[in-house]
Design an enzyme around this catalytic site. Structure first.
Site, PDB file in Angstrom:
ATOM      1  N   PRO A 169      49.758  -7.889   6.921  1.00 51.80           N
ATOM      2  CA  PRO A 169      50.374  -9.058   6.316  1.00 51.80           C
ATOM      3  C   PRO A 169      49.504 -10.311   6.333  1.00 51.80           C
ATOM      4  O   PRO A 169      48.846 -10.610   7.331  1.00 51.80           O
ATOM      5  CB  PRO A 169      51.643  -9.275   7.149  1.00 51.80           C
ATOM      6  N   ASN A 170      49.515 -10.979   5.196  1.00 50.86           N
ATOM      7  CA  ASN A 170      48.858 -12.286   4.999  1.00 50.86           C
ATOM      8  C   ASN A 170      47.334 -12.212   4.875  1.00 50.86           C
ATOM      9  O   ASN A 170      46.704 -13.241   4.613  1.00 50.86           O
ATOM     10  CB  ASN A 170      49.246 -13.278   6.116  1.00 50.86           C
ATOM     11  N   ARG A 193      44.374 -19.414   3.545  1.00 50.68           N
ATOM     12  CA  ARG A 193      45.182 -19.377   4.770  1.00 50.68           C
ATOM     13  C   ARG A 193      44.352 -19.892   5.960  1.00 50.68           C
ATOM     14  O   ARG A 193      43.325 -19.292   6.283  1.00 50.68           O
ATOM     15  CB  ARG A 193      45.563 -17.916   5.004  1.00 50.68           C
ATOM     16  N   TYR A 251      40.253 -18.372   9.445  1.00 52.18           N
ATOM     17  CA  TYR A 251      39.962 -17.141   8.704  1.00 52.18           C
ATOM     18  C   TYR A 251      38.857 -17.294   7.651  1.00 52.18           C
ATOM     19  O   TYR A 251      38.533 -16.336   6.958  1.00 52.18           O
ATOM     20  CB  TYR A 251      41.242 -16.606   8.056  1.00 52.18           C
ATOM     21  N   ASN A 287      42.819  -3.683   9.879  1.00 47.17           N
ATOM     22  CA  ASN A 287      43.203  -4.978  10.434  1.00 47.17           C
ATOM     23  C   ASN A 287      44.717  -5.085  10.227  1.00 47.17           C
ATOM     24  O   ASN A 287      45.174  -5.465   9.155  1.00 47.17           O
ATOM     25  CB  ASN A 287      42.476  -6.121   9.717  1.00 47.17           C
ATOM     26  N   ALA A 309      49.310  -9.413  11.989  1.00 42.65           N
ATOM     27  CA  ALA A 309      50.329  -9.695  13.020  1.00 42.65           C
ATOM     28  C   ALA A 309      50.963  -8.419  13.574  1.00 42.65           C
ATOM     29  O   ALA A 309      51.417  -8.401  14.735  1.00 42.65           O
ATOM     30  CB  ALA A 309      51.407 -10.610  12.453  1.00 42.65           C
ATOM     31  N   HIS A 339      50.131  -6.810  17.097  1.00 41.54           N
ATOM     32  CA  HIS A 339      50.730  -7.229  18.366  1.00 41.54           C
ATOM     33  C   HIS A 339      52.173  -6.764  18.539  1.00 41.54           C
ATOM     34  O   HIS A 339      52.802  -7.082  19.540  1.00 41.54           O
ATOM     35  CB  HIS A 339      50.657  -8.756  18.470  1.00 41.54           C
ATOM     36  N   ASP A 373      51.627   4.787  16.420  1.00 41.06           N
ATOM     37  CA  ASP A 373      52.031   6.199  16.362  1.00 41.06           C
ATOM     38  C   ASP A 373      51.459   6.892  15.127  1.00 41.06           C
ATOM     39  O   ASP A 373      51.068   8.059  15.200  1.00 41.06           O
ATOM     40  CB  ASP A 373      53.564   6.311  16.361  1.00 41.06           C
ATOM     41  N   GLU A 394      39.344  -0.924  14.688  1.00 41.27           N
ATOM     42  CA  GLU A 394      40.185  -2.119  14.620  1.00 41.27           C
ATOM     43  C   GLU A 394      39.309  -3.331  14.302  1.00 41.27           C
ATOM     44  O   GLU A 394      38.246  -3.508  14.895  1.00 41.27           O
ATOM     45  CB  GLU A 394      40.854  -2.316  15.989  1.00 41.27           C
ATOM     46  N   HIS A 436      39.482  -7.659  13.669  1.00 40.27           N
ATOM     47  CA  HIS A 436      40.168  -8.942  13.549  1.00 40.27           C
ATOM     48  C   HIS A 436      39.154  -9.977  13.122  1.00 40.27           C
ATOM     49  O   HIS A 436      38.073 -10.079  13.731  1.00 40.27           O
ATOM     50  CB  HIS A 436      40.836  -9.343  14.867  1.00 40.27           C
ATOM     51  N   ILE A 437      39.497 -10.711  12.105  1.00 41.38           N
ATOM     52  CA  ILE A 437      38.595 -11.734  11.564  1.00 41.38           C
ATOM     53  C   ILE A 437      38.380 -12.824  12.608  1.00 41.38           C
ATOM     54  O   ILE A 437      37.257 -13.259  12.859  1.00 41.38           O
ATOM     55  CB  ILE A 437      39.203 -12.323  10.261  1.00 41.38           C
ATOM     56  N   SER A 438      39.471 -13.234  13.221  1.00 40.15           N
ATOM     57  CA  SER A 438      39.394 -14.297  14.240  1.00 40.15           C
ATOM     58  C   SER A 438      39.207 -13.683  15.624  1.00 40.15           C
ATOM     59  O   SER A 438      39.433 -12.484  15.813  1.00 40.15           O
ATOM     60  CB  SER A 438      40.682 -15.122  14.218  1.00 40.15           C
ATOM     61  N   ARG A 498      42.918 -16.747  21.501  1.00 38.82           N
ATOM     62  CA  ARG A 498      44.068 -17.383  20.872  1.00 38.82           C
ATOM     63  C   ARG A 498      45.325 -17.247  21.756  1.00 38.82           C
ATOM     64  O   ARG A 498      45.202 -17.085  22.957  1.00 38.82           O
ATOM     65  CB  ARG A 498      44.245 -16.816  19.463  1.00 38.82           C
ATOM     66  N   ARG A 553      48.982 -12.825  21.125  1.00 43.94           N
ATOM     67  CA  ARG A 553      47.971 -12.037  20.400  1.00 43.94           C
ATOM     68  C   ARG A 553      47.106 -11.193  21.346  1.00 43.94           C
ATOM     69  O   ARG A 553      46.162 -10.552  20.919  1.00 43.94           O
ATOM     70  CB  ARG A 553      47.057 -12.959  19.580  1.00 43.94           C
TER      71      ARG A 553
HETATM   72  C1  DQA Z   1      44.229 -11.246  12.606  1.00 41.20           C
HETATM   73  C2  DQA Z   1      44.710 -11.817  13.954  1.00 41.20           C
HETATM   74  C3  DQA Z   1      46.208 -11.663  14.083  1.00 41.20           C
HETATM   75  O1  DQA Z   1      46.624 -12.176  15.352  1.00 41.20           O
HETATM   76  C4  DQA Z   1      46.909 -12.433  13.000  1.00 41.20           C
HETATM   77  O2  DQA Z   1      48.296 -12.252  13.080  1.00 41.20           O
HETATM   78  C5  DQA Z   1      46.397 -12.114  11.644  1.00 41.20           C
HETATM   79  C6  DQA Z   1      44.971 -11.867  11.444  1.00 41.20           C
HETATM   80  C7  DQA Z   1      42.721 -11.496  12.385  1.00 41.20           C
HETATM   81  O3  DQA Z   1      42.175 -10.844  11.496  1.00 41.20           O
HETATM   82  O4  DQA Z   1      42.115 -12.325  13.048  1.00 41.20           O
HETATM   83  O5  DQA Z   1      47.134 -12.158  10.676  1.00 41.20           O
HETATM   84  O6  DQA Z   1      44.427  -9.849  12.632  1.00 41.20           O
END
Ligand code: DQA
Length: 146
Positions: free
Chosen positions: A9-10, A17, A22, A73, A76, A79, A86, A97, A99-101, A106, A110
């Site tokens: 998501p997002n 965003r 990001y 990725n 959210a 977490h 599963d 895995e 994560h951009i950030s 954080r 998270r």
């Molecule tokens: C994220 C980090 C997550 O905590 C967050 O909810 C995201 C993006 C990242 O790519 O840094 O939506 O996965």
């Protein structure tokens, strides 16, 4: 070598965003960059993004037999989602895995990654470059496994 690059998501809103977190590259450009970087390493990519947990579970299930690995990725859902964990365990495809950030620096909420528990590689806080780094690590993991 063909990988499914899955975003939660997002992630479709990168670029607009929270650019301080990001970055300012939009989603379409990000996909083009990742596809090019992966192609240069001999990795074919297919991309899927959804804001819906069940759609991500479906995409993981449908990856079986079609892909050599998954770069994910879960955003959210990282977490919160035991369903995604599963699904990754169920298909047992090698997964990385991303994560951009830098989630490690954080909020407390998270600090847990369920999906990460089913992943062999973890690339955190490298911006969008993290996707190609993860693909490289995943490729090496698969090659050394054989
Ligand atoms: C994220 C980090 C997550 O905590 C967050 O909810 C995201 C993006 C990242 O790519 O840094 O939506 O996965």
């Amino acid at each position: 070598m063909k990988f499914l690059v899955l975003n939660g998501p997002n992630i479709n809103l990168v670029g607009m965003r929270e650019p301080g977190i990001y970055g300012d590259v939009n989603y379409e450009s990000m996909l083009a960059i990742v596809a090019k970087e992966c192609a240069e390493m001999g990795i074919e990519t297919e991309f899927y993004q959804s804001n819906h947990e069940g759609d991500l579970v479906d995409a993981i299930q449908n990856a079986l037999g079609r892909f050599d690995g998954i770069v994910i990725n879960p955003a959210a859902y990282t977490h919160t989602s035991i369903a995604i964990l599963d699904a990754l365990k169920a298909v047992a495809l090698p997964a990385a895995e991303v994560h951009i950030s830098d989630v490690t620096k954080r909020e407390d909420f998270r600090q847990i990654s369920y999906a990460g528990m089913a992943c062999c590689c973890h690339v955190i806080g490298k911006g969008i470059a993290g996707y190609a780094i993860a693909a490289k690590q995943l490729k090496e993991f698969i090659e050394h496994k054989q």
